[in-house]
Design an enzyme around this catalytic site. Structure first.
Site, mmCIF file in Angstrom:
data_model
loop_
_atom_site.group_PDB
_atom_site.id
_atom_site.type_symbol
_atom_site.label_atom_id
_atom_site.label_comp_id
_atom_site.label_asym_id
_atom_site.label_seq_id
_atom_site.Cartn_x
_atom_site.Cartn_y
_atom_site.Cartn_z
ATOM 1 N N GLU A 198 9.480 8.935 -16.495
ATOM 2 C CA GLU A 198 8.079 9.315 -16.716
ATOM 3 C C GLU A 198 7.593 8.857 -18.089
ATOM 4 O OE1 GLU A 198 7.399 13.566 -15.150
ATOM 5 O OE2 GLU A 198 9.557 13.307 -15.238
ATOM 6 N N ASN A 236 14.869 16.493 -13.371
ATOM 7 C CA ASN A 236 13.620 15.743 -13.539
ATOM 8 C C ASN A 236 13.859 14.350 -14.139
ATOM 9 O OD1 ASN A 236 12.007 17.815 -12.531
ATOM 10 N ND2 ASN A 236 11.892 18.805 -14.543
ATOM 11 N N SER A 294 14.804 22.018 -15.764
ATOM 12 C CA SER A 294 13.629 22.858 -15.978
ATOM 13 C C SER A 294 14.093 24.185 -16.553
ATOM 14 C CB SER A 294 12.905 23.082 -14.657
ATOM 15 O OG SER A 294 12.129 24.266 -14.710
ATOM 16 N N HIS A 304 0.831 -1.225 0.000
ATOM 17 C CA HIS A 304 0.000 0.000 0.000
ATOM 18 C C HIS A 304 0.856 1.263 0.000
ATOM 19 C CE1 HIS A 304 -3.308 -2.736 1.357
ATOM 20 N NE2 HIS A 304 -2.317 -3.290 2.052
ATOM 21 N N LYS A 321 16.028 22.144 -10.598
ATOM 22 C CA LYS A 321 15.336 20.911 -10.947
ATOM 23 C C LYS A 321 16.205 19.909 -11.688
ATOM 24 C CE LYS A 321 11.080 20.511 -11.064
ATOM 25 N NZ LYS A 321 10.281 19.572 -10.297
#
Ligand code: ARG
Length: 459
Positions: free
Chosen positions: A291, A286, A278, A157, A284
Site C-alpha cells: 500500500e 495487511n 491489526s 477491465h 489480519k
C-alpha cells in the site's frame, strides 16, 4: 554584524526572518561529501595551473578532509548564519587552516559549486536506482522462472480475459522496470558533464583547466556553456521524471499485490516480513508495504511538479529560486529507493497459490477466445460469426451456472451443429496458454526464452 562571506558592502546583518528564508543548510548539508570532493578537485586544479601555491593547495585539501571526517562523525556544528553547506564548509576550513582557506574560492562561485554538488548527488541516485531496479528485476525473474507454466487469469477491465502464465505476468514487470532502468541510465549519461569553472555565470579570467576538474570528479567533460552550466536543473527534472514513471510502475504492481493477497483472490501469500497486523482484528495480515509503495507516486510526482514549477519562467542565469530544487529531489529519491527495496523484498518472499491461480484461470469463461479461434480454424467460420456462436455458448453456460468445458457436446451442437468432440481440447487453460506461442506471447516456452534473455541482459 554583516556576513563574513559576502558582507563587505553591507553595514548591517540580515533580519532574522531574512536569515530564516535564505538558509538552506537545514537540507543542503546532505551535499557535504560532494561539496568537499568538488572543492578538493578545484584546489588541486588551481595548484596545477599555478593559481594556488602547492603549499596552500595542500593545506586546503588536507583541511577539507578534516572537515569531511568532522561531518561524517557528527561532530560538525552547522550554522544557519552561514546559509548553506558551501559557506559552512569554507568557514570551518578557515578556522582549521587560516587565510589559505580564502583562496579556495578563486575562479569559482557558489553557483557553479552548487550545480556541481547537486549533479554529483543526483548522479549517485541514478546509480542507486539502477541497483535497486536490477535487484527487483532479478527477484521478478526468479518468480518467472519458477512459474513459467503456472496458469492464472489474465485480465482486462479487471474482468477475466484469457489465461496467462505467472511467468509471463512477472516478465511484463521486468520489461517495465528495465525501461525505467534505461531511463535512469540515459539521464545519468546526459547529466554527466561538469559545471565547475563556469564561475558565477560568465566563466573566469583565471587560466583554469576545466577538463582536469571534470575528469577528477568522474564527469565525461566540462559543460560547454557557462550560462547553461549554472542555470539549468534539467538533470534533476529528468531524474524526477524517470522516478515518477518508475513510481507509477511500482504503484500498479503494488495494487496488484494488494488485490492478489486479499481473501477474495488468494493468488499470493505475502511473507510475514513484509506484512503487518491489526491492533484490533487478530486475524489480519495487511499488505502495508504494498500500500505504501502504491502511494509513493504521490510525493514523487509531487516533487516533479514542484520543481517543474520552480524552474518555469526563470530567466538566465542563477536565481535563488533554484535553491528550492534540492528538498524535492532528496525526498523523491529517498522514497523511490525505499519503495524499490520494499518491492524487491516482497517479490522475493511472496508465494504464489498455484491451485488458486489455476482455479481462477479456469473460471470466468477464460478460454472463450480459444473456442472462437477453434471455430475459425476447424469449421472455417468468419471470426465475427465464431465470436457470436461462442457468445451464445457462454450465455448457455452462464444460464446453467457452469463453465464452458462443463457443457455437453450435445448442448454445444445445439448452438452450432458443426462442433466436434475435439473442441474440448482447446477449452483447458493449459492448452490455451501453450498455444500462445507467438513472439511475446504467454506460452511457457516463450516465457522460458525470455527468462534466459533477461538473465543474460542483467548479468
Ligand atoms: N544555497 C544556494 C543554492 O542552493 C547556493 C548557491 C547560492 N548562490 C547565490 N548566488 N546566492 O542554490
Amino acid at each position: 554584524q554583516s556576513n563574513a562571506m559576502w558582507g563587505g558592502r553591507f553595514a548591517a546583518g540580515p533580519d532574522a526572518i531574512m536569515e530564516a528564508i535564505n538558509a538552506s543548510i537545514g537540507f543542503d548539508k546532505r551535499l557535504y561529501a560532494q561539496d568537499i570532493e568538488g572543492s578538493r578537485a578545484h584546489a588541486a586544479m588551481l595548484a596545477a595551473q599555478g593559481i594556488l601555491t602547492d603549499k596552500d593547495a595542500h593545506a586546503i585539501r588536507e583541511g577539507l578532509l578534516t572537515v569531511l571526517s568532522e561531518i561524517d562523525s557528527g561532530a560538525f556544528d552547522f550554522s544557519a548564519t552561514l546559509e548553506d553547506i558551501h559557506m559552512n564548509v569554507e568557514a570551518r576550513l578557515k578556522a582549521l587552516i587560516g587565510e589559505a582557506a580564502g583562496r579556495l574560492h578563486t575562479a569559482r562561485s557558489r553557483n557553479d559549486q552548487v550545480a556541481t554538488d547537486f549533479r554529483l548527488w543526483v548522479r549517485d541516485q541514478c546509480d542507486a536506482a539502477d541497483a535497486g531496479l536490477v535487484a527487483l528485476c532479478r527477484a521478478l525473474l526468479a518468480q518467472a522462472e519458477a512459474g513459467a507454466d503456472w496458469v492464472m487469469p489474465g485480465f482486462t477491465h479487471l474482468q477475466t480475459a484469457q489465461p496467462v502464465t505467472w511467468g509471463h505476468h512477472m516478465l511484463a514487470y521486468v520489461e517495465m522496470f528495465s525501461r525505467d532502468l534505461g531511463r535512469f541510465r540515459d539521464a545519468r549519461a546526459r547529466m554527466n558533464e561538469c559545471p565547475l569553472g563556469a564561475a558565477a555565470l560568465a566563466g573566469t579570467s583565471f587560466p583554469i583547466d576545466r577538463e582536469a576538474t571534470a575528469r577528477a570528479l568522474g564527469f565525461d567533460r566540462p559543460m560547454a556553456n557557462s550560462l547553461d552550466a549554472v542555470s539549468d536543473r534539467d538533470f534533476a527534472l529528468e531524474f524526477l521524471s524517470a522516478a515518477s514513471i518508475c513510481a507509477v510502475h511500482l504503484s500498479r504492481m503494488a495494487e496488484e499485490l494488494v488485490i492478489w493477497a486479499s481473501a477474495q483472490f488468494r493468488f499470493v501469500a505475502l511473507s510475514d516480513r513484509f506484512s503487518t497486523g491489526s491492533s484490533i482484528m487478530p486475524q489480519k495480515k495487511n499488505p502495508d508495504a504494498a500500500e505504501l509503495i502504491r502511494a509513493k507516486i504521490g510525493r514523487i510526482l509531487g516533487a516533479q511538479v514542484a520543481l517543474f514549477t520552480v524552474m518555469k519562467g526563470l530567466p538566465l542565469a542563477y536565481s535563488k529560486d533554484m535553491q528550492e530544487d534540492k528538498e524535492q529531489v532528496f525526498d523523491a529519491a529517498d522514497h523511490l529507493m525505499l519503495a524499490l527495496a520494499a518491492m524487491e523484498g516482497m517479490v522475493r518472499d511472496m508465494t504464489a497459490n498455484v491451485p488458486a491461480l489455476e482455479a481462477a484461470a479456469s473460471s470466468g469463461f477464460s478460454t472463450a477466445t480459444d473456442l472462437a479461434d477453434w471455430l475459425v480454424r476447424e469449421l472455417d467460420l468468419p471470426f465475427r460469426e465464431a465470436h457470436h456462436v461462442t457468445g451464445a455458448l457462454v450465455a448457455l453456460a452462464e444460464a446453467k451456472g457452469c463453465d464452458l468445458p462443463d457443457l455437453s457436446l450435445e448442448e454445444m451442437r445445439g448452438v452450432h451443429d458443426g462442433i466436434r468432440e475435439d473442441v474440448f481440447g482447446v477449452l483447458g487453460v493449459h492448452n490455451s496458454v501453450a498455444s500462445r506461442v507467438s513472439y511475446g506471447g504467454t506460452a511457457p516456452e516463450r516465457v522460458r526464452e525470455q527468462v534466459v534473455r533477461w538473465k543474460e541482459a542483467l548479468g
